[in-house]
Design a protein around this motif. Structure first.
Motif, short mmCIF file in Angstrom:
data_model
loop_
_atom_site.label_atom_id
_atom_site.label_comp_id
_atom_site.label_asym_id
_atom_site.label_seq_id
_atom_site.Cartn_x
_atom_site.Cartn_y
_atom_site.Cartn_z
N UNK A 1 -7.98 1.77 10.39
CA UNK A 1 -8.46 3.10 9.98
C UNK A 1 -9.72 2.97 9.12
N UNK A 2 -9.69 1.99 8.19
CA UNK A 2 -10.87 1.78 7.34
C UNK A 2 -12.06 1.36 8.19
N UNK A 3 -11.84 0.45 9.17
CA UNK A 3 -12.91 0.03 10.06
C UNK A 3 -13.45 1.20 10.86
N UNK A 4 -12.52 2.03 11.36
CA UNK A 4 -12.94 3.21 12.12
C UNK A 4 -13.72 4.17 11.23
N UNK B 1 -18.79 6.45 9.74
CA UNK B 1 -19.83 6.73 8.74
C UNK B 1 -21.14 6.08 9.14
N UNK B 2 -21.06 4.83 9.65
CA UNK B 2 -22.28 4.15 10.09
C UNK B 2 -22.90 4.87 11.27
N UNK C 1 5.19 -3.82 6.65
CA UNK C 1 4.06 -3.88 5.71
C UNK C 1 2.81 -4.42 6.42
N UNK C 2 2.99 -5.46 7.25
CA UNK C 2 1.85 -6.01 7.97
C UNK C 2 1.26 -4.99 8.93
N UNK C 3 2.13 -4.25 9.62
CA UNK C 3 1.62 -3.24 10.55
C UNK C 3 0.91 -2.11 9.79
N UNK C 4 1.43 -1.73 8.63
CA UNK C 4 0.76 -0.70 7.82
C UNK C 4 -0.59 -1.21 7.34
N UNK C 5 -0.63 -2.49 6.94
CA UNK C 5 -1.90 -3.08 6.50
C UNK C 5 -2.90 -3.11 7.66
N UNK C 6 -2.41 -3.54 8.83
CA UNK C 6 -3.29 -3.60 10.01
C UNK C 6 -3.78 -2.20 10.38
N UNK C 7 -2.89 -1.22 10.30
CA UNK C 7 -3.27 0.17 10.60
C UNK C 7 -4.29 0.67 9.59
#
Length: 161
Positions: free
Chosen positions: A115-118, A123-124, A105-111
């Protein structure tokens, strides 16, 4: 003295004893008593032997009972130890499962964060490129503007991605 009945009873008794002795009654009585004594002794010996045999059987059964009780206690102790081992093993497996699930779960959250940061950076970057191209196209014109615009866009993409 011969006129008294007690005297005649005593004489008759002595004669009777003499007849008994002559016939061999004392030997017969003694033999009967000896036989009875031997039979009683044999019965006592048999009773003693049976008592000893019963005592041996009792001791043997008590030993078997004690052995069975020890074996039952060993089986119970073994079953308890096995149950505790299985419970400990189950706890360990459950803890491992929870740890693995937590890590997953932690690795999925980190991923997902990465992904959201990327996605946000992309977008920026796209917005910055679009804004820069719009600003530069309006303020700079000609071949210098095109060259400057291409370099700026490439540089922005490298830094943001």
């Amino acid at each position: 003295m011969f006129t008294e009945p007690e005297t005649w009873v005593a004489i008759a008794f002595i004669i009777l004893l003499g007849v008994f002795i002559y016939v061999g009654a004392p030997r017969t009585v003694l033999k009967a008593l000896d036989d009875r004594s031997a039979r009683i002794k044999a019965e006592l010996d048999e009773a003693r032997r049976l008592k000893e045999e019963a005592a041996k059987l009792l001791a043997e059964y008590k030993a078997r009972q004690a052995s069975a009780e020890r074996e039952a206690q060993d089986i119970i102790a073994s079953a308890r130890a096995e149950a505790e081992r299985i419970a400990a093993e189950a706890r360990t497996k459950m803890e491992d499962f929870v740890t693995r699930r937590t890590k997953t779960a932690e690795s999925k959250i980190a991923l997902a964060e990465a992904q959201a940061l990327a996605d946000v950076r992309a977008a920026a970057a796209d917005a910055a490129v679009t804004a820069a191209s719009t600003i530069l196209s309006q303020s700079v014109k000609g071949p210098v503007a095109d060259d400057l615009l291409a370099k700026g866009i490439a540089e922005v993409r490298k830094k943001l991605n």
